[in-house]
Scaffold this motif. Structure first.
Motif: not given
Length: 343
Positions: A154-168, A180-190
């Motif tokens: 989160a401190a190193l990347m753009d906010a959306g890129d960091a969300r996507r990387a952590l979700s992946a 399946l993500l929308e702007d880095g956020r899971p549609v169905t969170p685990t």
């Protein structure tokens, strides 16, 4: 999809008199949304840190990857970008996430007319020091690589890129297939997403691994337990406030067959581990923690043990076999109900 007509106004494949919504191919094509397509690759090292690149055209870090060229598949683009940016040949057949990035996302200059993007995240696997040493950077664009603790993204990347990387990364650990993500956020969170695991730095396990009981006279700094459910998974605590993962104390729940597993020697003392079979999980007493069942491998990925982790993991599986419990397949960690469980 609306029924198409040819230029003469005849229904394609159906009688012209049929009722419905009719469009020419040109009209239908013009009505469809046009989006960019991109592909990136998530790579970790043996300590679970994520590979990020430094580039010469922006201040924040990026996962390796880039745009999908015209007529190119996302998987082919991922392999090409890894070869061009890192000098590494590879094939990336496993996806971790597909992200929809909306057109209004900040950071794109107005003159770029960013239409939105579908971005694929592929699994690049875990790289050994030898494979990392084989990286060859190009003469321009990529100026360096680092392996970052997941909580630092989160401190190193753009906010959306960091969300996507952590979700992946959470999707990889969960093992339930691409997210399946929308702007880095899971549609169905685990459960891992809901609890925000890996947003806090993991505490590296220090010291060498020693099997068996703690020797007499050696101070014990702390005790924790590998407590096995009947399916071979173990109990894991997640702090709701921080997302940090912890093994429970060995006496946290009713158990049978408890035995010393081993200990780490660090800070002039022992960090002791016990293995046991759970006979029940009591009603929830501490709302500050969520209780999950996870595979031993998932526990290791969520709570860094340091260099001796593989030895501890081997000891855990040996204890599981001694308890006559099965080897659990990787499935998403499941949160236990507040009322507990009995077997």
């Amino acid at each position: 999809m609306p029924q198409l007509t040819d230029d003469a106004g005849q229904a394609t494949g159906q009688a012209a008199a049929q009722t419905g919504t009719w469009m020419t191919p040109a009209e239908y094509g013009a009505s469809r949304a046009a989006l960019w397509t991109g592909a990136v690759v998530l790579v970790t090292d043996t300590d679970g840190r994520v590979l990020v690149q430094t580039v010469d055209y922006r201040p924040d870090r990026l996962l390796p990857g880039g745009a999908v060229d015209a007529g190119e598949s996302p998987a082919a683009a991922a392999a090409r970008e890894m070869r061009e940016e890192l000098g590494i040949d590879g094939h990336y057949p496993h996806g971790l996430a597909v992200d929809w990035i909306p057109a209004g996302t900040p950071g794109f200059p107005p003159e770029m007319r960013f239409p939105g993007e579908i971005l694929y995240v592929f699994d690049g696997g875990t790289w050994t020091p030898e494979r990392i040493g084989a990286v060859r950077l190009p003469a321009q664009e990529i100026t360096g690589i680092d392996f970052a603790e997941p909580a630092d993204l989160a401190a190193l990347m753009d906010a959306g890129d960091a969300r996507r990387a952590l979700s992946a990364l959470r999707a990889r650990i969960a093992g339930a297939g691409p997210a399946l993500l929308e702007d880095g956020r899971p549609v169905t969170p685990t459960a891992l997403d809901r609890l925000g695991v890996l947003r806090t730095r993991r505490t590296p396990g220090r010291g060498a691994w020693h099997p068996g009981p703690v020797p007499a006279g050696l101070p014990v700094r702390d005790r924790s337990g590998w407590l096995f459910a009947p399916d071979g998974r173990v109990l894991l605590l997640i702090a709701r406030a921080t997302g940090a993962a912890h093994l429970p104390p060995p006496n946290a729940e009713p158990t049978a067959g408890a035995a010393p597993l081993g200990y780490r020697y660090a800070d002039q003392g022992a960090h002791a581990r016990t293995a046991a079979r759970l006979t029940a999980v009591s009603a929830h007493r501490d709302p500050a923690y969520a209780r999950l069942l996870a595979t031993p491998e998932q526990v290791r990925e969520l709570s860094d043990w340091g260099p001796a982790g593989r030895q501890e993991l081997a000891a855990v599986h040996a204890a599981r076999q001694q308890l006559s419990l099965p080897a659990p397949p990787r499935t998403p960690p499941t949160e236990l109900p507040r009322e507990g469980a009995r077997w």
